[in-house]
Design a protein around this motif. Structure first.
Motif, mmCIF file in Angstrom:
data_model
loop_
_atom_site.group_PDB
_atom_site.id
_atom_site.type_symbol
_atom_site.label_atom_id
_atom_site.label_comp_id
_atom_site.label_asym_id
_atom_site.label_seq_id
_atom_site.Cartn_x
_atom_site.Cartn_y
_atom_site.Cartn_z
ATOM 1 N N LEU A 1 2.184 9.666 -6.681
ATOM 2 C CA LEU A 1 3.416 9.781 -5.889
ATOM 3 C C LEU A 1 3.078 9.840 -4.407
ATOM 4 O O LEU A 1 3.785 9.276 -3.573
ATOM 5 C CB LEU A 1 4.220 11.020 -6.299
ATOM 6 C CG LEU A 1 4.809 11.014 -7.714
ATOM 7 C CD1 LEU A 1 5.611 12.282 -7.949
ATOM 8 C CD2 LEU A 1 5.678 9.795 -7.962
ATOM 9 N N ALA B 1 0.566 8.423 -3.107
ATOM 10 C CA ALA B 1 0.111 7.077 -2.747
ATOM 11 C C ALA B 1 1.274 6.103 -2.586
ATOM 12 O O ALA B 1 1.082 4.995 -2.098
ATOM 13 C CB ALA B 1 -0.859 6.556 -3.800
ATOM 14 N N GLY B 2 2.463 6.503 -3.018
ATOM 15 C CA GLY B 2 3.617 5.637 -2.793
ATOM 16 C C GLY B 2 4.344 5.187 -4.047
ATOM 17 O O GLY B 2 5.305 4.435 -3.969
ATOM 18 N N ALA B 3 3.898 5.666 -5.219
ATOM 19 C CA ALA B 3 4.655 5.354 -6.435
ATOM 20 C C ALA B 3 5.955 6.154 -6.390
ATOM 21 O O ALA B 3 5.990 7.253 -5.831
ATOM 22 C CB ALA B 3 3.854 5.737 -7.670
ATOM 23 N N GLY C 1 5.133 9.372 0.839
ATOM 24 C CA GLY C 1 4.551 8.098 1.254
ATOM 25 C C GLY C 1 5.620 7.040 1.441
ATOM 26 O O GLY C 1 5.634 6.334 2.458
ATOM 27 N N SER C 2 6.531 6.948 0.489
ATOM 28 C CA SER C 2 7.584 5.932 0.572
ATOM 29 C C SER C 2 8.476 6.158 1.783
ATOM 30 O O SER C 2 8.865 5.222 2.469
ATOM 31 C CB SER C 2 8.462 5.971 -0.682
ATOM 32 O OG SER C 2 7.744 5.523 -1.789
ATOM 33 N N ARG D 1 6.611 5.292 5.084
ATOM 34 C CA ARG D 1 6.469 3.838 5.273
ATOM 35 C C ARG D 1 7.774 3.211 5.735
ATOM 36 O O ARG D 1 7.785 2.351 6.605
ATOM 37 C CB ARG D 1 6.046 3.179 3.971
ATOM 38 C CG ARG D 1 4.586 3.368 3.674
ATOM 39 C CD ARG D 1 4.208 2.613 2.420
ATOM 40 N NE ARG D 1 2.821 2.818 2.112
ATOM 41 C CZ ARG D 1 2.375 3.800 1.345
ATOM 42 N NH1 ARG D 1 3.207 4.652 0.813
ATOM 43 N NH2 ARG D 1 1.088 3.928 1.112
#
Lengths: 258, 206
Positions: free
Chosen positions: A93, A95-97, B14-15, B18
């Motif tokens: 999560l 890491a961007g998942a 992270g999302s 970004r």
């Protein structure tokens, strides 16, 4: 109104994008990152990314790669393969998942679903079931990318996963996977009838009409496909147009107003 | 512009970072409440359960810091998904617990409100913008956003900026003054979501 999602599934092995038939004879079909860029640019509804290496060889998920992939992805990204602890999920999560997909580890330790749901919320946890037809009408769940029989039948396993807190079920027919002969509608519909959480149909999609059937006849909330997008000229955008013509609600492209 | 993304251990940080970076905001992850001083705008993301989120906000001093920065210093804040729900007075997920109480209301599970559809509500759903508001500038009615949740914010009608229908009608976005929340994930809603985030960044900064 909730829209039916069309979800490209990307399988990756040693950083290459691969696709097999019946969970076997993997063929390299490209690189992961450029594919994610294209799908993001084309504004797909959602992406599912599965690390075949991690899944087969029980390696920890490769969160560095996931981080690179998610840099290019502004649509929901589900990551699976090799996840067997809450710690793995924390890293993915970060890491961007956006959601994670659990499969093999849940057979060894079903309480992982409970713990993941309690920690991250049910909405974050997709439980994936890979099923093979053993004799007409009788299915069995297989783990580790289709290599190990589990003795479980998909209907009761799906119920248990939902009861333990899974937010969605991804049901894949191992027999039809990669064949492009259409989803196993009987299998998909047995799962949609068994649980009250959303079900994603997977394995076998070869045409837009297959997707229509998965929604209309089998009750799927979303349709996943790989081969038909890798090996044919068919696209997620056209798939949605086709679904819409069949009376199924799909997401419209965003246009700014004045 | 500096935007703090609150790291209270509950988010898809992270999302969010970004998406904000894509809009050329100087987004940073705030690991402790003191970091909020540097920010002009604040984002409270969230993936997880209300009780756990609430416990962490209160245990780590975020609630007090947010009150100071948002109420006294009038910094705009956007709560996303669980982050929006935590703006409420009270939640029921994982046992009854208190929220930040920045917008009055409580958080309840969709099926207790009469929703007979599959829960979680997962996927793209169109929203109806109920009042002209800067947060929805250039975003037309029936724009699709990405939702994934089982609970909703039951707010007073005057605080509801947009609604969504899924078995029942619920608040897709809330706002009071410079405090905003979206039940959907703008950071994952592609172009529509980016437009909304840009609207948030532009709020109060020109």
């Amino acid at each position: 109104m909730l829209k039916v999602r069309v979800i490209p599934t990307l399988l990756w092995k040693n950083l290459g994008l691969v696709k097999g038939v019946g969970f076997n004879s993997w063929r390299r079909v490209g690189s992961v990152l450029p594919s994610i860029k294209v799908y993001n640019m084309r504004d797909v509804d959602e992406l599912i990314l599965v690390d075949i290496n991690a899944s087969q060889d029980q390696q920890a998920p490769d969160h560095d790669s996931v981080s690179d992939f998610s840099d290019e992805c502004f649509v929901p990204l589900t990551v699976g393969g090799g996840i067997n602890s809450v710690d793995h999920i924390v890293h993915l999560l970060k890491a961007g998942a956006d959601k994670i997909c659990l499969n093999s580890a849940a057979y060894d330790d079903p309480s992982l679903i409970d713990r993941a749901a309690a920690h991250f919320g049910a909405q974050c946890v997709i439980a994936s079931i890979d099923a093979r037809q053993m004799e007409p009408g009788r299915y069995e769940c297989f783990s580790h990318a289709g290599t190990r029989a589990t003795g479980k039948d998909p209907i009761s396993w799906a119920r248990e996963l939902a009861d333990r807190g899974a937010g969605e079920i991804l049901i894949t027919s191992i027999d039809l996977d990669g064949t492009m002969q259409g989803y196993d509608l009987r299998l998909v519909s047995s799962i949609t009838q068994a649980v009250a959480i959303p079900v994603i149909a997977s394995g076998g999609a070869g045409s837009y009409q297959d997707m229509v059937l998965a929604v209309k006849e089998a009750g799927a909330s979303a349709v996943a496909a790989a081969s038909m997008f890798h090996f044919t000229e068919q696209t997620p955008a056209e798939a949605k147009r086709h679904l819409q013509q069949a009376g199924i609600p799909v997401r419209r492209n965003f246009v700014e107003t004045d | 512009m500096k935007v703090a993304i609150i790291n209270y251990g509950m988010g898809n940080l992270g999302s969010v970072r970004r998406a904000l970076a894509e809009l050329h905001a100087e987004a940073f992850i705030a690991d402790h409440p003191g970091a909020l001083w540097d920010a002009q705008h604040i984002v409270l993301p969230g993936v997880g359960s209300f009780a756990e989120g609430s416990a962490r906000l209160h245990a780590d001093g975020w609630d007090e810091a947010l009150r100071k920065q948002v109420i006294e210093h009038r910094k705009p804040i956007l709560g996303i998904c669980l982050g929006m729900q935590l703006l409420a007075s009270q939640g029921e997920e994982g046992g009854s617990s208190r929220g930040l109480n920045l917008i009055p209301g409580k958080v309840a599970r969709l099926d207790t409100l009469g929703c007979r559809e599959r829960v979680p509500h997962a996927g793209w759903n169109d929203v109806e913008v109920v009042s002209t508001h800067p947060l929805f500038a250039h975003i037309g009615n029936e724009t699709d956003f990405y939702f994934v949740h089982s609970y909703v914010f039951c707010a007073q009608p005057e605080h509801v900026l947009a609604t969504c229908k899924y078995g029942v009608s619920f608040a897709a976005a809330v706002g009071e003054g410079h405090v905003f929340g979206t039940q959907f994930h703008p950071e994952k809603s592609s172009k529509a979501g980016h437009r909304l985030l840009r609207n948030f960044l532009e709020y109060g900064s020109c």
